[in-house]
Design a protein around this motif. Structure first.
Motif, PDB file in Angstrom:
ATOM      1  N   ILE A  52       0.890  -1.218  -0.016  1.00 24.86           N
ATOM      2  CA  ILE A  52       0.088   0.145  -0.057  1.00 24.86           C
ATOM      3  C   ILE A  52       0.930   1.298   0.056  1.00 24.86           C
ATOM      4  N   ALA A  53       1.909   1.343   0.695  1.00 22.99           N
ATOM      5  CA  ALA A  53       2.805   2.316   1.027  1.00 22.99           C
ATOM      6  C   ALA A  53       3.384   2.665  -0.302  1.00 22.99           C
ATOM      7  N   TYR A  55       2.344   1.874  -3.288  1.00 24.24           N
ATOM      8  CA  TYR A  55       1.405   2.694  -4.277  1.00 24.24           C
ATOM      9  C   TYR A  55       1.179   3.838  -4.058  1.00 24.24           C
ATOM     10  N   LEU A  56       1.198   4.428  -2.678  1.00 21.88           N
ATOM     11  CA  LEU A  56       1.018   5.772  -2.415  1.00 21.88           C
ATOM     12  C   LEU A  56       1.924   6.643  -2.776  1.00 21.88           C
ATOM     13  N   ARG A  67      -5.133   9.493  -5.300  1.00 27.61           N
ATOM     14  CA  ARG A  67      -4.087   8.917  -4.457  1.00 27.61           C
ATOM     15  C   ARG A  67      -4.523   8.126  -3.500  1.00 27.61           C
ATOM     16  N   TYR A  68      -5.443   8.709  -2.671  1.00 28.72           N
ATOM     17  CA  TYR A  68      -5.842   7.780  -1.396  1.00 28.72           C
ATOM     18  C   TYR A  68      -6.834   6.837  -1.196  1.00 28.72           C
ATOM     19  N   PRO A  71      -5.662   3.066  -1.569  1.00 32.19           N
ATOM     20  CA  PRO A  71      -5.134   2.789  -0.290  1.00 32.19           C
ATOM     21  C   PRO A  71      -6.151   2.647   0.934  1.00 32.19           C
TER      22      PRO A  71
END
Length: 257
Positions: A52-53, A55-56, A67-68, A71
């Motif tokens: 997840i990080a 991808y962020l 963006r969020y 996630p």
């Protein structure tokens, strides 16, 4: 007298080895695989949060949604999974199974889409920012390793809960053949760790290793896919890794020069 002494020592050694073998067998009987506490939850949580990080922090142009959004969705899927099995993976429900597979699918699809966009940017958009491109390619490649490792872990032999909680006779057919599955006829110190003698089952680390080797060698190494879905997943991963390595990174390096 000398021969008698050698014979006595041989008998004693044989007795010690037999006793050691019996004690190992008795330990296996006392603690069979399906009565274990289950695989630890923490490694899978750490791997998921790492994906997840990664991808962020992708460049904005590689994202398929704000963006969020993804996630946040992935975290929402992860929370009930932790609630059902907070420390050890011992409870298997239909909801748990659906949520865990959905979480892996969302991460996998978003990463593959990011790879497609990245390749498009290289081929058609004429991107000149080589350094950010290199970082993005590395992020996609690392996420690829994590998510396919999680996919293999979730699918093989019914998933992590089934592998430790169900008797072997009740397990679904294996998707992968590990070296431990065929080491029971090797030398004693190797055979003692084999599936048939120690009731060994793979954990997340084993599947992440399979994923790493498949992403670097572009083919299976010591662990062989058995099922159609395992072969399909490994093929997709290999092609994705190959594209990232040969096309994306090569083009980014040429931009840097």
């Amino acid at each position: 007298m000398k021969d008698a002494g050698v014979a006595a020592l041989s008998v004693a050694a044989t007795g010690r080895i037999s006793g050691l073998t019996r004690s190992r067998a008795e330990a296996s009987i006392r603690h069979p695989r399906h009565e274990r506490r289950g695989e630890a939850r923490l490694p899978a949580v750490v791997a998921t949060l790492a994906a997840i990080a990664l991808y962020l922090f992708l460049p904005e142009r590689l994202l398929i949604a704000p963006r969020y959004v993804l996630p946040a969705l992935e975290c929402l899927l992860l929370v009930p999974l932790i609630a059902i099995n907070p420390k050890r993976l011992t409870r298997q429900t239909k909801v748990f199974r659906v949520l865990s597979l959905t979480l892996v699918a969302v991460i996998a699809v978003s990463n593959l889409v990011a790879l497609v966009i990245l390749i498009h940017e290289l081929v058609y958009a004429g991107v000149k920012d080589g350094r950010s491109l290199l970082v993005a390619a590395l992020q996609v490649w690392l996420t690829n390793i994590i998510v396919f490792g999680l996919a293999y872990w979730e699918l093989d032999r019914g998933g992590p809960v089934s592998r430790t909680q169900a008797p072997r006779s009740a397990l679904p057919l294996a998707d992968f053949r590990f070296s431990q599955d065929e080491n029971d006829d090797a030398v004693q110190e190797v055979a003692d760790g084999a599936s048939a003698t120690s009731d060994w089952v793979p954990t997340l680390v084993d599947y992440l290793y399979v994923s790493v080797t498949n992403s670097t060698a572009f083919s299976p190494t010591d662990t062989m896919p058995l099922s159609t879905r395992a072969k399909l997943l490994m093929s997709i991963q290999s092609v994705s890794a190959l594209l990232t390595s040969l096309l994306v990174i090569a083009r980014a390096v040429s931009i840097l020069h």
